[in-house]
Write a protein that holds these residues in place. Sequence first.
Motif, mmCIF file in Angstrom:
data_model
loop_
_atom_site.group_PDB
_atom_site.id
_atom_site.type_symbol
_atom_site.label_atom_id
_atom_site.label_comp_id
_atom_site.label_asym_id
_atom_site.label_seq_id
_atom_site.Cartn_x
_atom_site.Cartn_y
_atom_site.Cartn_z
ATOM 1 N N ASN A 283 10.590 4.540 12.744
ATOM 2 C CA ASN A 283 10.604 3.359 11.672
ATOM 3 C C ASN A 283 9.367 3.192 11.305
ATOM 4 O O ASN A 283 8.279 3.502 11.913
ATOM 5 C CB ASN A 283 11.464 2.314 11.994
ATOM 6 N N PHE A 284 9.387 2.412 10.188
ATOM 7 C CA PHE A 284 7.855 1.901 9.712
ATOM 8 C C PHE A 284 7.156 1.273 10.676
ATOM 9 O O PHE A 284 5.810 1.251 10.548
ATOM 10 C CB PHE A 284 8.156 1.309 8.326
ATOM 11 N N GLU A 285 8.018 0.375 11.265
ATOM 12 C CA GLU A 285 7.112 -0.549 12.489
ATOM 13 C C GLU A 285 6.404 0.316 13.526
ATOM 14 O O GLU A 285 5.071 -0.168 13.894
ATOM 15 C CB GLU A 285 8.123 -1.393 12.949
ATOM 16 N N ARG B 296 -0.420 2.548 2.906
ATOM 17 C CA ARG B 296 -1.778 2.285 2.869
ATOM 18 C C ARG B 296 -2.084 0.912 3.030
ATOM 19 O O ARG B 296 -3.063 0.496 3.983
ATOM 20 C CB ARG B 296 -2.689 2.834 1.665
ATOM 21 N N GLN B 297 -1.604 0.104 2.352
ATOM 22 C CA GLN B 297 -1.578 -1.476 2.419
ATOM 23 C C GLN B 297 -1.247 -2.047 3.890
ATOM 24 O O GLN B 297 -2.100 -2.649 4.459
ATOM 25 C CB GLN B 297 -0.932 -2.019 1.109
ATOM 26 N N HIS B 298 0.095 -1.648 4.379
ATOM 27 C CA HIS B 298 0.547 -2.285 5.314
ATOM 28 C C HIS B 298 -0.114 -1.737 6.634
ATOM 29 O O HIS B 298 -0.203 -2.444 7.642
ATOM 30 C CB HIS B 298 1.947 -1.948 5.554
ATOM 31 N N CYS B 299 -0.740 -0.623 6.586
ATOM 32 C CA CYS B 299 -1.526 0.111 7.712
ATOM 33 C C CYS B 299 -2.797 -0.116 7.643
ATOM 34 O O CYS B 299 -3.546 0.375 8.573
ATOM 35 C CB CYS B 299 -1.280 1.392 7.994
ATOM 36 N N HIS C 136 2.560 -7.525 -5.490
ATOM 37 C CA HIS C 136 2.395 -6.684 -4.209
ATOM 38 C C HIS C 136 1.268 -7.284 -3.274
ATOM 39 O O HIS C 136 1.526 -7.638 -2.191
ATOM 40 C CB HIS C 136 2.182 -5.285 -4.482
ATOM 41 N N LEU C 137 0.126 -7.515 -3.831
ATOM 42 C CA LEU C 137 -0.974 -7.900 -3.118
ATOM 43 C C LEU C 137 -0.758 -9.263 -2.627
ATOM 44 O O LEU C 137 -1.017 -9.634 -1.309
ATOM 45 C CB LEU C 137 -2.247 -8.088 -3.922
ATOM 46 N N GLY C 138 -0.136 -10.072 -3.248
ATOM 47 C CA GLY C 138 0.215 -11.701 -3.058
ATOM 48 C C GLY C 138 1.169 -11.471 -1.630
ATOM 49 O O GLY C 138 0.929 -12.093 -0.738
ATOM 50 N N GLY C 139 2.233 -10.833 -1.935
ATOM 51 C CA GLY C 139 3.073 -10.525 -0.713
ATOM 52 C C GLY C 139 2.568 -10.034 0.474
ATOM 53 O O GLY C 139 2.759 -10.511 1.624
ATOM 54 N N ARG D 51 0.558 -12.650 2.392
ATOM 55 C CA ARG D 51 1.214 -13.364 2.982
ATOM 56 C C ARG D 51 1.825 -12.906 4.152
ATOM 57 O O ARG D 51 1.996 -13.409 5.243
ATOM 58 C CB ARG D 51 2.456 -13.883 1.900
ATOM 59 N N ASP D 52 2.299 -11.480 4.060
ATOM 60 C CA ASP D 52 2.748 -10.883 5.526
ATOM 61 C C ASP D 52 1.772 -10.981 6.577
ATOM 62 O O ASP D 52 1.994 -10.964 7.517
ATOM 63 C CB ASP D 52 3.327 -9.659 4.953
ATOM 64 N N ARG D 53 0.563 -10.623 5.999
ATOM 65 C CA ARG D 53 -0.469 -10.344 7.044
ATOM 66 C C ARG D 53 -0.949 -11.594 7.682
ATOM 67 O O ARG D 53 -1.353 -11.754 8.865
ATOM 68 C CB ARG D 53 -1.777 -9.801 6.352
ATOM 69 N N ASP D 54 -0.846 -12.874 6.682
ATOM 70 C CA ASP D 54 -1.073 -13.978 7.399
ATOM 71 C C ASP D 54 -0.080 -14.679 8.055
ATOM 72 O O ASP D 54 -0.356 -15.003 9.428
ATOM 73 C CB ASP D 54 -1.319 -15.137 6.207
ATOM 74 N N ASN D 55 1.050 -14.268 7.820
ATOM 75 C CA ASN D 55 2.433 -14.524 9.025
ATOM 76 C C ASN D 55 2.326 -13.842 10.359
ATOM 77 O O ASN D 55 2.384 -14.287 11.209
ATOM 78 C CB ASN D 55 3.585 -14.264 8.235
ATOM 79 N N LEU D 56 1.769 -12.342 10.121
ATOM 80 C CA LEU D 56 1.658 -11.750 11.376
ATOM 81 C C LEU D 56 0.484 -12.070 12.291
ATOM 82 O O LEU D 56 0.687 -12.585 13.376
ATOM 83 C CB LEU D 56 1.481 -10.251 10.915
#
Length: 208
Positions: free
Chosen positions: A63-65, A97-100, A155-158, A161-166
């Motif tokens: 999966n993506f994770e 690219r962004q998430h990884c 998308h950048l804002g989301g 936020r995802d990175r801060d939460n992680l």
Amino acid sequence: MLLPASRLLQVYNAVKTDKHSSEDRAVLIFVANGDVDSLCSMVQLESILAKDDFTTSVIPVENFEDIQEYCRKENLGETEDLKSVFMINCGATDDVRQHCDLSDNVRLVIIDSHRPIWHGYNIEEDQNTLVVLDDDDPVPRHEMPEYTQQDAELHLGGSLRDRDNLEASNSEDEEEDEEDEEEDEDRDRDDGTGRGVTEQGEASGSGA
């Protein structure tokens, strides 16, 4: 950038050009695990790359994770020698690219049958992120929505936020681990002191 399968040879020639700026000529291949077609495609791709003196690393993913975890573990965002990443039957539905945290200098080639394709890949100027489409794709390129500046900002804002939460979640986990370790150490010290007191009392009693 979205490309028809007829331009796959051009994509591969671009990857061959990239290897001249890499000392170990490394190519990373993520492949969907458990999919026979994906595994066969991976074997063929690895054979072609080997003939052109590439060094390949194959990473099966469920999966993506799994992709994210590998990229974080290997610090791919800070790797300078990696120039090309292939994704076989994975990666099309989200912003890899962004998430990884992949560098813009890494050429990302996605060959994935999963739909819908994340429309952020529909950027003509992005020649380092290439999504290959079949001619009979169920969603032709001309029907895919354009990726606007407003989309990019949202998308950048989301993503931030995802990175801060992680990061916050990882920090909480580390704090909990530290607290558990401290409790274990305190318990061990208490046990040691208790045994010492008992032993001293028994020694005093026997002496009397």
